[in-house]
Design a protein around this motif. Structure first.
Motif, PDB file in Angstrom:
ATOM      1  N   GLY A  81       0.800  -1.220   0.000  1.00 11.87           N
ATOM      2  CA  GLY A  81       0.000   0.000   0.000  1.00 11.87           C
ATOM      3  C   GLY A  81       0.826   1.261   0.000  1.00 11.87           C
ATOM      4  N   ALA A  82       2.100   1.153   0.332  1.00 16.98           N
ATOM      5  CA  ALA A  82       3.053   2.261   0.271  1.00 16.98           C
ATOM      6  C   ALA A  82       4.330   1.699  -0.353  1.00 16.98           C
ATOM      7  CB  ALA A  82       3.342   2.809   1.666  1.00 16.98           C
ATOM      8  N   ALA A 207       9.362   9.294  -5.729  1.00 13.67           N
ATOM      9  CA  ALA A 207       8.344   8.661  -6.573  1.00 13.67           C
ATOM     10  C   ALA A 207       8.702   7.235  -6.955  1.00 13.67           C
ATOM     11  CB  ALA A 207       8.119   9.488  -7.840  1.00 13.67           C
ATOM     12  N   GLY A 208       9.948   6.823  -6.700  1.00 15.92           N
ATOM     13  CA  GLY A 208      10.335   5.441  -6.956  1.00 15.92           C
ATOM     14  C   GLY A 208      11.316   5.284  -8.101  1.00 15.92           C
ATOM     15  N   PRO A 304      11.120  10.153  10.609  1.00 12.91           N
ATOM     16  CA  PRO A 304      11.433   9.427   9.377  1.00 12.91           C
ATOM     17  C   PRO A 304      12.943   9.280   9.216  1.00 12.91           C
ATOM     18  CG  PRO A 304       9.718  11.044   8.966  1.00 12.91           C
ATOM     19  CD  PRO A 304      10.202  11.281  10.364  1.00 12.91           C
ATOM     20  N   TRP A 305      13.342   8.141   8.709  1.00 12.19           N
ATOM     21  CA  TRP A 305      14.739   7.771   8.426  1.00 12.19           C
ATOM     22  C   TRP A 305      15.538   7.402   9.664  1.00 12.19           C
ATOM     23  CZ3 TRP A 305      14.767   6.773   3.542  1.00 12.19           C
ATOM     24  CH2 TRP A 305      13.996   7.547   2.653  1.00 12.19           C
ATOM     25  N   PRO A 324      10.434   5.544   5.789  1.00 11.10           N
ATOM     26  CA  PRO A 324      11.066   6.173   4.623  1.00 11.10           C
ATOM     27  C   PRO A 324      10.063   7.027   3.860  1.00 11.10           C
ATOM     28  CG  PRO A 324      10.716   3.815   4.246  1.00 11.10           C
ATOM     29  CD  PRO A 324      10.449   4.072   5.695  1.00 11.10           C
ATOM     30  N   PHE A 325      10.477   8.229   3.511  1.00 11.45           N
ATOM     31  CA  PHE A 325       9.603   9.195   2.834  1.00 11.45           C
ATOM     32  C   PHE A 325       8.291   9.393   3.590  1.00 11.45           C
ATOM     33  CE2 PHE A 325      12.155   7.368  -0.715  1.00 11.45           C
ATOM     34  CZ  PHE A 325      12.886   8.511  -1.001  1.00 11.45           C
ATOM     35  N   ASP A 326       8.369   9.267   4.929  1.00 13.50           N
ATOM     36  CA  ASP A 326       7.224   9.487   5.820  1.00 13.50           C
ATOM     37  C   ASP A 326       6.091   8.501   5.560  1.00 13.50           C
ATOM     38  OD1 ASP A 326       6.263  10.868   8.021  1.00 13.50           O
ATOM     39  OD2 ASP A 326       5.103  12.278   6.810  1.00 13.50           O
ATOM     40  N   ARG A 327       6.443   7.285   5.133  1.00  8.65           N
ATOM     41  CA  ARG A 327       5.452   6.248   4.860  1.00  8.65           C
ATOM     42  C   ARG A 327       5.352   5.288   6.043  1.00  8.65           C
ATOM     43  NH1 ARG A 327       8.056   5.776  -1.148  1.00  8.65           N
ATOM     44  NH2 ARG A 327       7.144   7.712  -1.918  1.00  8.65           N
ATOM     45  N   PRO A 328       4.227   4.599   6.225  1.00  7.48           N
ATOM     46  CA  PRO A 328       4.043   3.718   7.385  1.00  7.48           C
ATOM     47  C   PRO A 328       4.758   2.381   7.225  1.00  7.48           C
ATOM     48  CG  PRO A 328       2.100   3.619   5.990  1.00  7.48           C
ATOM     49  CD  PRO A 328       3.003   4.665   5.383  1.00  7.48           C
ATOM     50  N   LEU A 329       6.029   2.442   6.901  1.00 12.13           N
ATOM     51  CA  LEU A 329       6.825   1.251   6.650  1.00 12.13           C
ATOM     52  C   LEU A 329       8.098   1.273   7.480  1.00 12.13           C
ATOM     53  CD1 LEU A 329       6.718   1.079   2.725  1.00 12.13           C
ATOM     54  CD2 LEU A 329       5.286  -0.204   4.327  1.00 12.13           C
TER      55      LEU A 329
END
Length: 451
Positions: A81-82, A207-208, A304-305, A324-329
């Protein structure tokens, strides 16, 4: 962040972009195949750049890709999802890396890695290390770097041997460096090959990276789900065996991983020349591996990080990177034989093992907040058999040997033979450009005939 200087029938895609499979008569297919100047095997970083370079040189080229996607070991996984980078993360040495220019042309945002900092902590079996031990470990990294620089330029030792020669306590620092920046145990890594690597600015793509390669692949002639099983160089041209039959070309660019070539994944006729065989045996595929865990709820007060390093037994070293990149991972990175064993055991076992190690740090109450995980285990991926190459001690010359064409019709291109840019997607791009330029010169001078 840890960078390398501190980690079925073929579906034809129309030349105008990704399209539905083209339906051609047998006569038309034979005519198209016979007209290829260059067959490119693999749609990763090297293959995509090679296809664009071939177009610039007015060469007809097609990529044959074994998988149903492009990008190879550059892949942005969004199954949780992220998105997270399952493979390459950095645009290394951005000053001369082709992917920086491509990203800017494609309007991808680029972020300086130096801005990605959230603090760190160090654990052993889930328990925080005392401050004095953390200080000792930091000092050991500095000492190791100085001692390696003092070695004579002809002393191409492994990291493990070099560390033992100076002080036994440096071995732990050597293990941490090679496992988390190269994905390999220190016994198998040449210090000279590592020291020859380029350094410079490291950029990342929110963006990947994988999505950048997907964008760059639009408009390129690619046959997906088309593994090449054999390449025949015994005649005047090149014959490639693919699921739909045989494709002929004037030359071939082979961009698959060294691990696949070492395993005989593509049969070469006649066999590799002796110098090429020796060069292939001088490299080893590292096992940089990731497990991404999705964590629901609050962020534990961590920025983050933020990075947590957890040392287990031997090479069981894991780096947990939060949000990472403020994602829930939380993305766990690890390497060496520990990574190989978990990748071989499969995703369920790998995710469970890494989740257990994180829970040992955060507390059992956090387990239910970690419902999903994803393994990126390149060493167990049949299309890669490893993350990227390292030179064995005493064998750093192997990369240069692999730059040479084989029987004037086959070139290798990728992260393994990119000189000081090796081990990177940027190096793969530079290697591909060099190979296509060499082919174009040979065609222009008649070394390789067009008829």
């Amino acid at each position: 962040m840890i960078s390398r200087r501190h980690f079925t029938a073929g579906t034809l895609l129309a030349a105008g972009g990704i399209a539905a499979p083209a339906v051609l008569s047998a006569t038309a297919r034979a005519q198209v195949r016979a007209d290829l100047d260059l067959a490119i095997v693999g749609a990763g970083a090297a293959g995509l750049v090679a296809a664009h370079r071939a177009r610039e040189k007015k060469l007809t080229a097609r990529i044959f890709e074994a998988q149903g996607r492009i990008g190879g070991r550059v892949h942005t996984d969004e199954s949780l999802g992220a998105g997270f980078e399952a493979g390459a993360f950095y645009i290394h040495f951005a000053e001369r890396n082709p992917w920086r220019e491509i990203a800017e042309r494609q309007k991808f945002e680029l972020v300086d890695d130096n801005t990605l900092w959230g603090g760190f902590n160090v654990f052993r079996h889930g328990k925080p290390l005392p401050a004095e031990e953390r200080s000792r470990r930091r000092g050991a990294f500095g000492r190791l770097s100085m001692e390696l620089e003092r070695e004579g330029r002809d002393a191409d030792l492994s990291f493990a041997e070099a560390a033992r020669r100076h002080a036994p306590e440096l071995l732990e620092a050597a293990r941490g460096l090679t496992l988390l920046s190269l994905g390999e145990d220190p016994e198998h890594v040449s210090i000279r090959d590592y020291q020859a690597l380029d350094s410079g600015d490291d950029l990342v793509l929110p963006a990947g990276y994988g999505h950048l390669l997907e964008a760059h692949g639009k408009g390129v002639d690619i046959a997906l789900n088309s593994p090449v099983s054999a390449i025949d160089l015994s005649g005047p041209g090149v014959r490639l065996t693919v699921p739909g039959g045989v494709v002929t070309a004037r030359a071939v660019l082979l961009t698959v991983s060294i691990g696949v070539l070492q395993a005989g994944g593509i049969r070469i006729t006649p066999d590799w020349p002796a110098d090429t065989q020796r060069a292939l045996s001088g490299l080893r595929m590292g096992a940089m591996t990731k497990v991404a865990l999705r964590m629901d709820g609050d962020r534990l007060g961590l920025s983050p990080w933020t990075q947590y390093f957890d040392q287990g037994d031997g090479d069981e070293l894991v780096n947990f990177e939060f949000w990472p990149f403020d994602r829930p991972l939380i993305v766990a990175t690890f390497g060496g034989d520990y990574a190989r064993s978990l990748a071989k055991a499969g995703e369920a076992t790998a995710v469970s093992t890494i989740r257990d190690r994180l829970v040992a740090i955060l507390g059992e109450s956090q387990r239910t907040r970690l419902p999903q995980g994803r393994l990126a285990g390149w060493s167990a991926d049949q299309h890669a058999l490893g993350s990227y190459s390292v030179a064995l001690p005493g064998r750093m010359e192997a990369r240069r040997v692999l730059e040479r064409p084989v029987r004037d019709r086959l070139w290798l291109a990728g992260e393994a033979n990119a000189g000081p840019a090796s081990m990177t997607a940027g190096g793969a791009a530079l290697s591909a450009q060099r190979a296509v330029d060499d082919l174009a010169r040979r065609l222009a001078t008649g070394t390789i005939r067009r008829d």
